[in-house]
Scaffold this active site. Structure first.
Site, mmCIF file in Angstrom:
data_model
loop_
_atom_site.group_PDB
_atom_site.id
_atom_site.type_symbol
_atom_site.label_atom_id
_atom_site.label_comp_id
_atom_site.label_asym_id
_atom_site.label_seq_id
_atom_site.Cartn_x
_atom_site.Cartn_y
_atom_site.Cartn_z
ATOM 1 N N ASP A 73 -11.615 5.191 2.198
ATOM 2 C CA ASP A 73 -10.910 4.039 1.637
ATOM 3 C C ASP A 73 -11.922 3.218 0.854
ATOM 4 O OD1 ASP A 73 -8.915 2.268 1.153
ATOM 5 O OD2 ASP A 73 -9.062 1.248 3.095
ATOM 6 N N ASP A 122 -6.887 4.200 -4.398
ATOM 7 C CA ASP A 122 -8.224 3.996 -3.835
ATOM 8 C C ASP A 122 -8.383 4.549 -2.416
ATOM 9 O OD1 ASP A 122 -6.524 2.250 -2.598
ATOM 10 O OD2 ASP A 122 -7.878 0.542 -2.671
ATOM 11 N N GLU A 123 -7.586 5.542 -2.072
ATOM 12 C CA GLU A 123 -7.579 5.981 -0.686
ATOM 13 C C GLU A 123 -7.137 7.443 -0.620
ATOM 14 O OE1 GLU A 123 -4.861 4.717 3.155
ATOM 15 O OE2 GLU A 123 -4.752 3.545 1.330
#
Lengths: 366, 398
Positions: free
Chosen positions: B11, B106-107
């Site tokens: 993350d 973003d993960e």
């Protein structure tokens, strides 16, 4: 108003007219049935301002007059009445309904509040036998679109060319067309779209071989017999150029036993994918395999003899569309014609060009 | 016995802010809030750790954020910028495993099971990935590594920013029992409240409840809770799940009641949605219009077409019908959204009247090609060119 009517006549007329009553309306009068006693007849009428239905039955009229009664209540009352002549008399704004030992009183509204029903334009009319019209409707209504946005397709297109009347419907993926020769000529070229609701109502009251008079005037269509007059607003839209999607030449021809084909489709459709209802037809010399499958569930196949000679072909259709067509095919043999598997498929009785169904095929993703 | 699974959850730390700070180092160490200019409408997309100390959270209204953190530096989000960075990150992940499940920009989850022979012990591989993102992209991320997706995700969140948490095989239970129940996937505020009322606060306490008790409380999801509380999570890392719907929505800077602006905003939303569908490619038939009024009352209206579409013309037509039917005319609007669901990759059913469609399809294709070439700025509908004062809202994806 004071009259006596047979219970069966009364029930028939009320149930026919109540189908035209508006379900959701902001005008209270439209949830009523207009009743009028005049010249040995009881006349009942209802309208939702789009479609109006006006029915007549014989009655013993002692005093002429009329009232508008709440459709829902009068329908319920008629359904429960004993089997005996029904006497209806007015006392001010209240109708007294007497049948054998049963009595009802029901408050109504003035007939003057009821929207005037348009008169049938006799001059503009032509006629067809009721059973023939019913047959035309049943054969063509299968392809009517139910999609609100495509309002021009939400009805049956009546198109006349010289002495030929054509009824056409399409939902953009299939098309049904029926042709009929009219003896008493239609005065002008007719090109109208009659909405689904009117078609449904018309179909439910058509019966017998008596002729029905049809007329078009002021964006309205009229159907009239001795017993009823149905009027409907026309769909204000442009029906697509249907002729251009019926291929004039079709070089692949397969002759099928209608009953056997329908049976096979019904069986195989059990395992057609719910997502697309696809059924595949694999056609070879004298033989056809009908198959369908749902991934991760199973598949079905059936095989039948056909009359065909030529290269092997594979074509796919939405099985519902084909079943709809075959159910209405009065011929023992159905002819399937097309130019190539991804081109429009024409289904028609092997012995007639008067009933034509065009179904667009589906792409088979191998 | 099942072979040991090594699931990694990575993350990015305050991703949007981190990208902005990388481009403009003077922002480092400051309260940076990405999501909208100060004094304007919109929501916080991302906040720096400094800003978070003031209670700023993603999803918060910008107006509230600027009250809580008056010294904050507010930067409008620039989506394409972040997605470029995201692509580079995902490229690194893909060097180590074919099983990369991107959860958002973003993960992502990576399944490193069975990569030992190629890259050595998975724990080392995970460290290498974290280091490479730092060295090559100057971005920080937090890493969780465990035997299940649930645990990997909990682990990555435990020591943010730049954390690295390993839950060794066999220690799952030990790790999970003292944690609050809200760490479990699927436990939202409502569920948490119900469980807390039973005097249960930790996963360990929850695990002591029987399957039946949980089922009676939560129905079907009770089963799911039971399994999670026992540390069971058989979800696989699935590299790609096709989207179930496409949608765009926009919050107006000021509540909007100008019919011209509203209509052109709807058209713009339709254009965006249709464009993304064609990129996929996908077609859909259930159209949904979302309207939010200034009092936050939100309504959605849907309509199903008989054909699958991927063009803005028919989409806008359907949206407009819903709009005419349901919009309370004249009432100001805070947010508008358009989405298409009920997707098919390609419609197998051919249509009868393709002539008109075909022309439109060719036109749309030509416009798409031009826009691809000139980064979406070449061609748009004339009706979207309003006077500068009447700009349609800025857009956020669902």
């Amino acid at each position: 108003m004071n009259l006596v009517v047979e219970k069966s006549d009364f029930q028939r007329i009320i149930s026919a007219v109540s189908s035209a009553v508006s379900n959701k309306t902001t005008m209270p009068i439209l949830s009523n049935i207009l009743m009028e006693a005049k010249k040995g007849q009881l006349r009942c009428a209802a309208t939702d301002l789009e479609v109006g239905l006006d029915c007549r039955v014989p009655a013993t009229v002692e005093e002429e007059g009329g009232i508008a009664l709440p459709a829902k209540k009068i329908s319920e009352i008629v359904r429960e009445l004993p089997n005996a002549p029904v006497k209806i008399e007015l006392d001010g704004g209240v109708a007294k309904v007497t049948c054998d030992k049963t009595h009802f009183t029901l408050s109504g509204m003035s007939t003057e509040d009821f929207p005037p029903m348009p008169n049938f334009p006799e001059k503009e009319s032509f006629k067809i036998e009721q059973t023939i019209l019913k047959n035309l409707i049943e054969k063509t209504r299968i392809a009517v679109s139910t999609e609100e946005l495509r309002y021009a397709l939400n009805g049956i297109y009546f198109h006349s060319l010289d002495n030929e009347l054509r009824m056409v419907s399409t939902d953009g993926r299939r098309l049904a067309m029926m042709k009929l020769m009219i003896e008493s000529g239609i005065n002008e070229k007719m090109s109208i779209i009659i909405p689904t609701k009117a078609i449904g109502q018309l179909n439910s009251i058509l019966e017998g071989e008596e002729e029905i008079h049809i007329a078009v005037k002021n964006s309205q269509v009229f159907f009239k017999t001795e017993q009823f007059t149905l009027s409907s607003r026309l769909i204000d839209g442009q029906f697509p150029n249907y002729e251009q999607v019926i291929p004039p030449q079709r070089d692949k021809k397969i002759v099928l036993d209608t009953g056997r084909f329908l049976q096979a489709l019904r069986r195989v459709s059990i395992l057609a994918s719910e997502k697309n209802n696809m059924v595949k037809l694999s056609i070879d010399e004298g033989r056809m395999t009908i198959s369908a499958s749902t991934p991760e569930l199973g598949e079905a196949t059936d095989e039948m003899d056909v009359i065909y000679s030529g290269e092997p072909l594979q074509v796919a259709y939405n099985v519902r569309y084909v079943i709809d067509v075959l159910k209405n095919m009065d011929a023992e043999e159905t002819l399937l014609e097309f130019n190539q598997p991804l081109a429009p498929g024409v289904f028609r009785p092997a012995d007639s060009q008067n009933y034509i169904n065009v179904i667009m095929p589906m792409k088979i993703n191998q | 016995m099942e072979p040991l699974r090594w699931i990694v959850h990575i993350d990015m730390d305050a991703f949007f802010v981190a990208v902005e700070q990388r481009e403009n180092p003077s922002l480092k160490g400051k309260c940076v809030i990405v999501g909208g200019a100060k004094g304007k409408r919109g929501v916080v997309c991302s906040a720096s750790y400094e800003a978070r100390k003031f209670g700023i959270k993603a999803g918060m209204a910008i107006s509230e954020a600027s009250r809580k953190c008056p010294q904050g530096i507010f930067i409008p989000a620039s989506g394409s910028f972040y997605s470029k960075a995201s692509h580079l990150i995902m490229d690194i992940f893909h060097e180590y495993s074919p099983l990369v499940e991107q959860v958002s920009v973003d993960e992502a989850f990576l399944d490193l099971s069975g990569t030992e022979r190629l890259f050595g012990p998975p724990v080392e591989t995970a460290r290498t990935i974290q280091q490479r993102i730092q060295d090559e992209l100057q971005l920080s991320c937090s890493v969780g590594i465990a035997s299940t997706k649930l645990l990997a995700k909990i682990a990555s969140d435990l020591r943010k920013p730049h954390g690295f948490v390993l839950i060794p095989h066999g220690k799952e239970w030990e790790f999970l029992t003292p944690l609050p129940i809200k760490v479990l996937w699927g436990v939202g505020e409502k569920t948490e409240e119900t469980i807390t009322q039973l005097g249960i606060h930790t996963v360990g306490q929850l695990a002591s409840l029987s399957r039946e008790t949980l089922a009676s409380l939560f129905g079907k999801s009770g089963d799911h809770l039971y399994a999670l509380a026992q540390g069971q999570d058989h979800r696989q890392v699935t590299p790609y799940t096709p989207p179930k719907s496409f949608g765009h929505e926009t919050t107006f800077e000021k509540d909007q009641s100008d019919p011209e602006v509203l209509s052109s905003t709807l058209l713009l939303l339709c254009e965006k949605v249709a464009w993304r569908m064609r990129k996929q490619p996908a077609k859909g038939k259930t159209i949904t219009l979302k309207i939010r009024y200034p009092d936050f009352s939100t309504y959605t209206f849907s309509h199903s077409l008989s054909e699958y579409i991927d063009q803005s013309g028919p989409l806008f037509e359907a949206v407009q019908t819903l709009w005419d039917k349901h919009y309370q005319k004249g009432r100001p609007i805070r947010l508008l959204g358009v989405s298409v669901a009920n997707l098919a990759q390609e419609s197998e059913q051919l249509t009868l009247f393709p002539q008109a469609n075909e022309k439109e399809t060719r036109l749309v294709k030509a416009v798409d090609d031009l826009n691809d070439k000139f980064q979406g700025k070449a061609v748009s509908r004339a009706s979207l060119k309003l006077s500068p004062k009447k700009k349609p809202g800025t857009l956020y994806k669902d």
